[in-house]
Write an enzyme that holds these catalytic residues in place. Structure first.
Site, mmCIF file in Angstrom:
data_model
loop_
_atom_site.group_PDB
_atom_site.id
_atom_site.type_symbol
_atom_site.label_atom_id
_atom_site.label_comp_id
_atom_site.label_asym_id
_atom_site.label_seq_id
_atom_site.Cartn_x
_atom_site.Cartn_y
_atom_site.Cartn_z
ATOM 1 N N ASP A 1 0.851 -1.185 0.000
ATOM 2 C CA ASP A 1 0.000 0.000 0.000
ATOM 3 C C ASP A 1 0.893 1.242 0.000
ATOM 4 O OD1 ASP A 1 -1.722 2.214 1.230
ATOM 5 O OD2 ASP A 1 -3.176 0.593 1.028
ATOM 6 N N ILE A 2 0.501 2.264 -0.747
ATOM 7 C CA ILE A 2 1.324 3.481 -0.813
ATOM 8 C C ILE A 2 1.191 4.346 0.434
ATOM 9 C CG2 ILE A 2 1.387 3.552 -3.333
ATOM 10 C CD1 ILE A 2 -0.716 5.824 -3.177
ATOM 11 N N ASN B 1 -13.013 -3.613 2.502
ATOM 12 C CA ASN B 1 -14.019 -2.552 2.603
ATOM 13 C C ASN B 1 -14.960 -2.682 1.414
ATOM 14 O OD1 ASN B 1 -12.711 -1.323 4.865
ATOM 15 N ND2 ASN B 1 -11.233 -0.433 3.459
ATOM 16 N N HIS C 1 -10.542 -5.715 -3.280
ATOM 17 C CA HIS C 1 -9.192 -5.836 -2.738
ATOM 18 C C HIS C 1 -9.263 -6.158 -1.259
ATOM 19 C CE1 HIS C 1 -10.336 -1.589 -2.363
ATOM 20 N NE2 HIS C 1 -9.487 -1.481 -1.348
ATOM 21 N N GLU D 1 -13.016 2.627 -1.344
ATOM 22 C CA GLU D 1 -12.615 3.802 -2.113
ATOM 23 C C GLU D 1 -12.197 3.494 -3.540
ATOM 24 O OE1 GLU D 1 -9.659 5.698 0.319
ATOM 25 O OE2 GLU D 1 -11.158 6.538 1.660
ATOM 26 N N VAL D 2 -11.896 2.235 -3.834
ATOM 27 C CA VAL D 2 -11.511 1.833 -5.189
ATOM 28 C C VAL D 2 -12.507 0.774 -5.653
ATOM 29 C CG1 VAL D 2 -9.705 0.811 -6.627
ATOM 30 C CG2 VAL D 2 -9.073 2.314 -4.734
ATOM 31 N N HIS E 1 -6.987 -5.866 2.245
ATOM 32 C CA HIS E 1 -5.829 -5.306 2.940
ATOM 33 C C HIS E 1 -5.303 -6.378 3.880
ATOM 34 C CE1 HIS E 1 -6.699 -0.971 2.025
ATOM 35 N NE2 HIS E 1 -7.922 -1.475 1.863
#
Length: 125
Positions: free
Chosen positions: A39-40, A97, A110, A105-106, A112
């Site tokens: 993750d960035i 999420n 995905h 948010e995307v 995490h």
């Protein structure tokens, strides 16, 4: 900004662009079914995102539409990354999420993977 997980897949989302190689990512694992990368904006000492390579907006979309082999491959990829990062014995957290209330948010499914330190309570109280 949270997204509506019931909308169609958007091929311009950041994870689709990472999968196409248009945006660089610090990759830690890749196979036919999944891609994992750091993750960035990490929220733990280890914070890796694992995404399926297919076009799935949410967990619901993935569960309803992905072939069994793709589902199994994605789950195995998550496990592989946790082992490779040395997180199995001390423990780790998985978080997906989904939708507006979940804080997605995307618009690409995905997971995490958090670890590397005690993570505290699951939800803020």
């Amino acid at each position: 900004m949270p997204i509506d997980a019931t909308k169609p897949y958007d091929d311009t989302n950041i994870f689709a662009r990472i999968l196409r190689g248009e945006i660089p990512a610090r990759r830690v694992y890749e196979d036919d079914f999944a891609l994992a990368f750091h993750d960035i904006a990490p929220q733990a000492p280890v914070h890796v995102l694992v995404i399926p390579k297919g076009r799935y907006v949410s967990w619901d979309d993935f569960a309803a539409n992905a072939p069994d082999a793709e589902i199994a491959g994605f789950v195995r990829a998550v496990g592989h990354v946790a082992r490779a990062e040395g997180l199995v014995e001390p423990g780790y957290r998985l978080l997906a999420n989904i939708g507006g209330h979940g804080g997605q948010e995307v618009p690409h499914l995905h997971v995490h993977l958090f670890g590397g330190a005690p993570l505290g309570p699951m939800l803020a109280r």
